[in-house]
Scaffold this active site. Structure first.
Site, PDB file in Angstrom:
ATOM      1  CB  VAL A  34      -0.993  -0.003   1.214  1.00  0.00           C
ATOM      2  CG1 VAL A  34      -0.461   0.073   2.578  1.00  0.00           C
ATOM      3  CG2 VAL A  34      -2.125   0.974   1.034  1.00  0.00           C
ATOM      4  CG  ASP A  35       5.028   2.832   2.006  1.00  0.00           C
ATOM      5  OD1 ASP A  35       4.858   4.185   1.565  1.00  0.00           O
ATOM      6  OD2 ASP A  35       6.156   2.634   2.530  1.00  0.00           O
ATOM      7  N   GLY A 120       0.171  -7.312   5.483  1.00  0.00           N
ATOM      8  CA  GLY A 120       0.834  -7.577   4.283  1.00  0.00           C
ATOM      9  C   GLY A 120       2.398  -8.368   4.441  1.00  0.00           C
TER      10      GLY A 120
HETATM   11  N1  AR6 Z   1      -5.188  -0.461  -1.240  1.00  0.00           N
HETATM   12  C1  AR6 Z   1      -5.655  -0.975   0.073  1.00  0.00           C
HETATM   13  N2  AR6 Z   1      -5.238  -1.849   0.894  1.00  0.00           N
HETATM   14  C2  AR6 Z   1      -3.827  -2.255   0.001  1.00  0.00           C
HETATM   15  C3  AR6 Z   1      -3.353  -1.834  -1.168  1.00  0.00           C
HETATM   16  C4  AR6 Z   1      -4.225  -0.664  -1.535  1.00  0.00           C
HETATM   17  N3  AR6 Z   1      -3.713  -0.161  -2.974  1.00  0.00           N
HETATM   18  N4  AR6 Z   1      -2.162  -2.371  -1.412  1.00  0.00           N
HETATM   19  C5  AR6 Z   1      -2.039  -3.384  -0.419  1.00  0.00           C
HETATM   20  N5  AR6 Z   1      -3.235  -3.322   0.309  1.00  0.00           N
HETATM   21  P1  AR6 Z   1       1.574  -3.768   2.993  1.00  0.00           P
HETATM   22  P2  AR6 Z   1       2.535  -3.974   5.848  1.00  0.00           P
HETATM   23  C6  AR6 Z   1      -3.082  -4.129   1.580  1.00  0.00           C
HETATM   24  O1  AR6 Z   1       2.524  -4.967   2.661  1.00  0.00           O
HETATM   25  O2  AR6 Z   1       2.323  -5.311   6.122  1.00  0.00           O
HETATM   26  C7  AR6 Z   1       5.944  -1.683   2.655  1.00  0.00           C
HETATM   27  O3  AR6 Z   1       7.009  -2.125   1.772  1.00  0.00           O
HETATM   28  C8  AR6 Z   1      -2.443  -5.557   1.643  1.00  0.00           C
HETATM   29  O4  AR6 Z   1      -3.211  -6.518   0.924  1.00  0.00           O
HETATM   30  O5  AR6 Z   1       1.071  -2.647   2.124  1.00  0.00           O
HETATM   31  O6  AR6 Z   1       2.414  -2.769   7.042  1.00  0.00           O
HETATM   32  C9  AR6 Z   1       6.469  -0.625   3.499  1.00  0.00           C
HETATM   33  O7  AR6 Z   1       7.433   0.139   2.966  1.00  0.00           O
HETATM   34  C10 AR6 Z   1      -2.482  -5.784   3.178  1.00  0.00           C
HETATM   35  O8  AR6 Z   1      -3.758  -6.192   3.628  1.00  0.00           O
HETATM   36  O9  AR6 Z   1       1.896  -3.218   4.723  1.00  0.00           O
HETATM   37  C11 AR6 Z   1       6.827  -1.504   5.095  1.00  0.00           C
HETATM   38  O10 AR6 Z   1       7.991  -1.585   4.552  1.00  0.00           O
HETATM   39  C12 AR6 Z   1      -2.297  -4.434   3.608  1.00  0.00           C
HETATM   40  O11 AR6 Z   1      -2.658  -3.445   2.775  1.00  0.00           O
HETATM   41  C13 AR6 Z   1       6.057  -2.750   4.656  1.00  0.00           C
HETATM   42  O12 AR6 Z   1       5.626  -2.837   3.350  1.00  0.00           O
HETATM   43  C14 AR6 Z   1      -1.030  -3.872   4.230  1.00  0.00           C
HETATM   44  O13 AR6 Z   1      -0.003  -4.800   3.588  1.00  0.00           O
HETATM   45  C15 AR6 Z   1       4.840  -2.557   5.467  1.00  0.00           C
HETATM   46  O14 AR6 Z   1       3.968  -3.937   5.589  1.00  0.00           O
END
Ligand code: AR6
Length: 171
Positions: A34-35, A120
């Site tokens: 999501v980042d 994620g």
């Molecule tokens: N809209 C909504 N939800 C989303 C989207 C989106 N566009 N894209 C992904 N998700 P994650 P974390 C969901 O990995 O676990 C990054 O590299 C996804 O399916 O984004 O906190 C950062 O820089 C999941 O359910 O975040 C950090 O290094 C949720 O968002 C690290 O990843 C979170 O997944 C953070 O990891």
């Protein structure tokens, strides 16, 4: 209370809310998931503002503009990395939600959308994460009158099911 919390399926970067929350890394300098999606949609001005913040420890939150996003603000928070569940992960995840909501309150934000922080790349089990998210958001809203709507944004049907169950269990 649950009428102020809504589960939504889809891409958080499309939402025209006051603030979307980013599941960031401690450097605040972007990443995947999501980042990555938020930084792509916001454009390069976001990373420039983030560079000036000097990072964010897990459990804390920082606010920036939304730039190219429909959302006015981005609240960047850093969740815990899952290490099996006995290393303070639950409390750190709860703190990330609280810190984000506090910043929202301080900035007069009325509508805010959260992704599933830590569920994620950071490996936090979705069902457990959804219970913590709903619990923290509910107890914050009980004491807050300014936030009108909190969207729990899911990127999968599985996540949506977990949030729905957590909300039903919390009535
Ligand atoms: N809209 C909504 N939800 C989303 C989207 C989106 N566009 N894209 C992904 N998700 P994650 P974390 C969901 O990995 O676990 C990054 O590299 C996804 O399916 O984004 O906190 C950062 O820089 C999941 O359910 O975040 C950090 O290094 C949720 O968002 C690290 O990843 C979170 O997944 C953070 O990891």
């Amino acid at each position: 209370m649950n009428d102020r919390i809504e589960v939504a399926l889809g891409d958080i970067t499309k939402l025209a809310v006051d603030a979307i929350v980013n599941a960031a890394s401690p450097s605040l300098l972007g990443g995947g998931g999501v980042d990555g999606a938020i930084h792509r949609a916001a454009g390069p001005c976001l990373i420039e503002e983030c560079r000036g913040l000097g990072g964010c420890p897990p459990g804390e939150a920082r606010i920036t503009g939304g730039y190219g996003l429909p959302a006015k603000f981005v609240i960047h928070t850093v969740g815990p990395i899952w290490h099996g569940g006995r290393h303070g992960e639950d409390e750190l995840l709860a703190k990330a939600y609280r810190s984000s909501l506090l910043l929202a309150e301080e900035n007069g934000i009325k509508t805010i959308a959260f992704p599933a922080i830590s569920a994620g790349a950071y490996g936090f089990p979705m069902e457990r994460a959804s219970k913590i998210a709903v619990g923290e958001i509910r107890s914050f809203l009980e004491k807050n009158a300014t936030i009108e709507k909190v969207f729990l944004v899911c990127f999968s049907e599985e996540a949506r099911g977990c949030y729905r169950e957590a909300l039903e269990g919390a009535i």
